[in-house]
Write an enzyme that holds these catalytic residues in place. Structure first.
Site, PDB file in Angstrom:
ATOM      1  CG  HIS A  83      -2.030  -0.979   1.126  1.00 32.47           C
ATOM      2  ND1 HIS A  83      -3.299  -0.628   0.752  1.00 32.47           N
ATOM      3  CD2 HIS A  83      -2.065  -2.316   1.318  1.00 32.47           C
ATOM      4  CE1 HIS A  83      -4.073  -1.703   0.725  1.00 32.47           C
ATOM      5  NE2 HIS A  83      -3.345  -2.747   1.071  1.00 32.47           N
TER       6      HIS A  83
ATOM      7  CG  ASP B 141       0.315   9.367   0.758  1.00 37.50           C
ATOM      8  OD1 ASP B 141       0.245   8.194   1.158  1.00 37.50           O
ATOM      9  OD2 ASP B 141      -0.362  10.298   1.232  1.00 37.50           O
TER      10      ASP B 141
HETATM   11  P1  ADQ Z   1      -2.826   6.129   4.843  1.00 42.53           P
HETATM   12  O1  ADQ Z   1      -1.418   6.585   4.989  1.00 42.53           O
HETATM   13  O2  ADQ Z   1      -3.569   5.936   6.098  1.00 42.53           O
HETATM   14  O3  ADQ Z   1      -2.951   4.788   3.962  1.00 42.53           O
HETATM   15  P2  ADQ Z   1      -4.705   7.643   2.995  1.00 42.53           P
HETATM   16  O4  ADQ Z   1      -4.670   6.974   1.700  1.00 42.53           O
HETATM   17  O5  ADQ Z   1      -4.719   9.116   2.897  1.00 42.53           O
HETATM   18  O6  ADQ Z   1      -3.496   7.328   3.950  1.00 42.53           O
HETATM   19  O7  ADQ Z   1      -5.999   7.160   3.778  1.00 42.53           O
HETATM   20  C1  ADQ Z   1      -6.365   7.720   5.003  1.00 42.53           C
HETATM   21  C2  ADQ Z   1      -7.832   7.425   5.289  1.00 42.53           C
HETATM   22  O8  ADQ Z   1      -8.103   7.817   6.633  1.00 42.53           O
HETATM   23  C3  ADQ Z   1      -8.766   8.223   4.390  1.00 42.53           C
HETATM   24  O9  ADQ Z   1      -9.870   7.426   4.077  1.00 42.53           O
HETATM   25  C4  ADQ Z   1      -9.186   9.414   5.274  1.00 42.53           C
HETATM   26  O10 ADQ Z   1     -10.470   9.930   5.007  1.00 42.53           O
HETATM   27  C5  ADQ Z   1      -9.133   8.799   6.657  1.00 42.53           C
HETATM   28  N1  ADQ Z   1      -8.765   9.843   7.653  1.00 42.53           N
HETATM   29  C6  ADQ Z   1      -7.665  10.606   7.664  1.00 42.53           C
HETATM   30  N2  ADQ Z   1      -7.702  11.470   8.709  1.00 42.53           N
HETATM   31  C7  ADQ Z   1      -8.855  11.251   9.353  1.00 42.53           C
HETATM   32  C8  ADQ Z   1      -9.484  11.828  10.501  1.00 42.53           C
HETATM   33  N3  ADQ Z   1      -8.941  12.826  11.210  1.00 42.53           N
HETATM   34  N4  ADQ Z   1     -10.664  11.338  10.880  1.00 42.53           N
HETATM   35  C9  ADQ Z   1     -11.238  10.335  10.184  1.00 42.53           C
HETATM   36  N5  ADQ Z   1     -10.710   9.752   9.100  1.00 42.53           N
HETATM   37  C10 ADQ Z   1      -9.531  10.203   8.683  1.00 42.53           C
HETATM   38  C11 ADQ Z   1      -2.046   3.881   3.308  1.00 42.53           C
HETATM   39  C12 ADQ Z   1      -1.019   4.540   2.372  1.00 42.53           C
HETATM   40  C13 ADQ Z   1      -1.732   5.389   1.345  1.00 42.53           C
HETATM   41  C14 ADQ Z   1      -2.740   4.537   0.568  1.00 42.53           C
HETATM   42  C15 ADQ Z   1      -3.643   3.771   1.522  1.00 42.53           C
HETATM   43  C16 ADQ Z   1      -4.521   2.757   0.781  1.00 42.53           C
HETATM   44  O11 ADQ Z   1      -0.103   5.320   3.140  1.00 42.53           O
HETATM   45  O12 ADQ Z   1      -0.807   5.994   0.450  1.00 42.53           O
HETATM   46  O13 ADQ Z   1      -3.532   5.384  -0.241  1.00 42.53           O
HETATM   47  O14 ADQ Z   1      -2.887   3.040   2.475  1.00 42.53           O
HETATM   48  O15 ADQ Z   1      -3.756   1.900  -0.019  1.00 42.53           O
END
Ligand code: ADQ
Length: 480
Positions: free
Chosen positions: A156, A364
């Site tokens: 991921h 990311d």
């Molecule tokens: P993450 O690093 O966790 O995931 P991301 O893809 O941005 O990053 O997903 C975060 C999720 O958490 C989103 O659905 C977002 O809405 C939710 N979120 C963030 N802050 C929040 C908050 N304060 N309250 C509630 N919800 C919140 C890892 C990798 C990414 C990749 C994903 C999926 O680092 O690059 O996109 O896996 O493969």
């Protein structure tokens, strides 16, 4: 159809569709349609030496099997090798890597324990899908125990260039373990190319034009599967009455002003300090935005046991105080910094009401927030996505305003451009972005990966022979 077995460090809560992200929903869909099993850590720690059998739960046709971790395993495998070595390294942050004796051993030990605990639950014709950097060696551990099922792995997060990975202890061993899988999936072409370069340089490798990579005397298939979101569901959430009700109060105070929004886990990879500085620079360069624009940064607490996360938190608190002290007034708080989880339906509505979605990670894997922001926009009067070129999402979301997250001045200029963008241009960009995230949603991602895994040529592990495993899992004898 073969049963699907998903393995990840943590098992998502399948009981709460609103709070579970798109990934959990997509995997649950796949598990439900095939009658599947999800295996992983339950999030609890127990004193070293405690033996607790796995907990088995059934929720609408899906079995979850979870186990706790000892405190030592948590320290060495989770906080240690996974989050203090692999996470920073794979995000190109060698400066933040902390090697300590015991970390690598702990990582190997937990992967081996996972394999021991999982094997009794497996059937010969299962399809096994392993997720993320915590579990690179799990496939090899399963093979050691005689598992001959098709096993796929999806990373991921980014796969860093070989010059960086070379600094990890036993990096060749780590990459070799991936050859136990029949298919290894990456988010982006950049990650795939970095992997290819690594195996060329360190494993005498080569990749043919259908993505079969041979290296270290072994063979596996590699491909890109950019992850999406559950676009329709997120779009619906953005206009849900419950979500709308939650932000009504807030709307009264904020909405006359333009809103810029950022939502992330509070992680040093997300580029938060320079994002805040870019907002301050916007107010400096373009004073007409003072009292008319508010920046809301929501940063969810995460991995608080890792030292680097405490540092970034302190830096952000100091910066947000300084920005509000310098620019704020009796009737205007320029920056709203919120350090907590926010319900997903509230997030969806907030995205929909923000003129700019500001997503500026330094690196990311994909970044789902960028896609969620697009999904939540009203096509009649959409906001503008300002997106880092180092987010995996930038490979496909070309109609966003693309920025360099290291260049504060450029980000400030881009924010100004986004805040002033004419309606027609916003609509055109939104239309194109929406078409992309609709077509390539999380359901497509899940199906593409599983189809490719079903078709991938059987991998050969270092030192093994193809005759050891059969192409058609249905022909395999019972028992492992
Ligand atoms: P993450 O690093 O966790 O995931 P991301 O893809 O941005 O990053 O997903 C975060 C999720 O958490 C989103 O659905 C977002 O809405 C939710 N979120 C963030 N802050 C929040 C908050 N304060 N309250 C509630 N919800 C919140 C890892 C990798 C990414 C990749 C994903 C999926 O680092 O690059 O996109 O896996 O493969």
């Amino acid at each position: 159809m073969s049963r699907l077995v998903v393995v990840s460090n943590r098992v998502a809560d399948l009981t709460d569709p609103v709070q579970s992200g798109g990934l959990a929903v997509a995997l649950r869909d796949a598990l439900e349609s095939r009658g599947g099993l999800w295996f992983g850590w339950d999030g609890n720690t127990v004193p070293s030496g405690t033996r607790i059998p796995p907990k088995i739960t059934k929720i609408s046709g899906v079995t979850t099997v979870t186990l706790p971790m000892t405190q030592r395993d948590y320290r060495e495998y989770y906080v240690g090798f996974s989050n203090s070595v692999l996470w920073p390294m794979l995000h190109y942050r060698l400066d933040l890597v902390k090697f300590k004796s015991g970390y690598l051993k702990g990582y190997k030990r937990v992967n081996s324990k996972f394999a021991d605990a999982l094997v009794p639950f497996l059937k010969p014709d299962d399809i096994i899908w392993v997720h993320d950097f915590h579990l690179f060696p799990l496939g090899a551990e399963l093979r050691k125990r005689g598992c001959r099922q098709r096993i796929g792995f999806f990373l991921h997060i980014p796969f860093c260039p070989p010059e960086i990975l070379a600094a990890a202890p036993e990096n060749e061993w780590l990459v070799r373990t991936l050859f136990a899988y029949d298919l290894v999936g990456f988010q982006t072409i950049t990650d795939l190319e970095n992997f290819r370069r690594y195996v060329e340089v360190h494993g005498g490798g080569s990749t043919d034009d259908v993505g079969v990579t041979s290296a270290f005397g072994a063979r596996t298939s590699i491909a890109c599967f950019p992850i999406g979101i559950d676009t329709e569901a997120f779009q619906a959430m953005a206009s849900s009455p419950e979500g709308q009700a939650r932000v009504r109060q807030f709307r009264k105070r904020i909405l006359p002003r333009q809103l810029i929004i950022g939502v992330d886990r509070l992680d040093y990879t997300k580029g938060l300090p320079d994002r805040l500085r870019a907002f301050a620079r916007l107010l400096e360069l373009y004073p007409e935005n003072r009292k008319t624009v508010t920046f809301m940064q929501i940063a969810a607490p995460t991995r608080e046991d890792v030292v680097a996360y405490g540092d970034i938190r302190a830096e952000l608190e100091q910066l947000s105080g300084a920005i509000n002290g310098r620019f704020g007034d009796f009737d205007w708080t320029p920056l709203r910094y919120i350090h907590r989880h926010v319900p997903r339906d509230t997030l969806a509505v907030l995205f929909g009401q923000s003129q700019v979605g500001f997503v500026s990670p330094l690196r990311d894997g994909m970044n789902l927030v960028a896609k969620e922001y697009v999904a939540a926009q009203d096509s009649r009067n959409p906001g503008v996505l300002v997106l880092s070129k180092f987010a995996g999402a930038a490979e496909a979301l070309k109609e966003a305003v693309i920025v360099n997250p290291y260049d504060v001045d450029e980000m400030a200029e881009s924010l100004q451009k986004a805040l002033r963008m004419p309606l027609k241009q916003r609509q055109q960009r939104q239309k194109a972005l929406m078409a992309t995230i609709r077509k390539h949603d999380v359901h497509e991602w899940q199906q593409n990966f599983l189809n490719a895994l079903a078709k991938a040529p059987i991998a050969t592990e270092p030192g093994s022979h193809e005759t050891g495993r059969m192409g058609d899992p249905a022909l395999l004898p019972d028992g492992l």
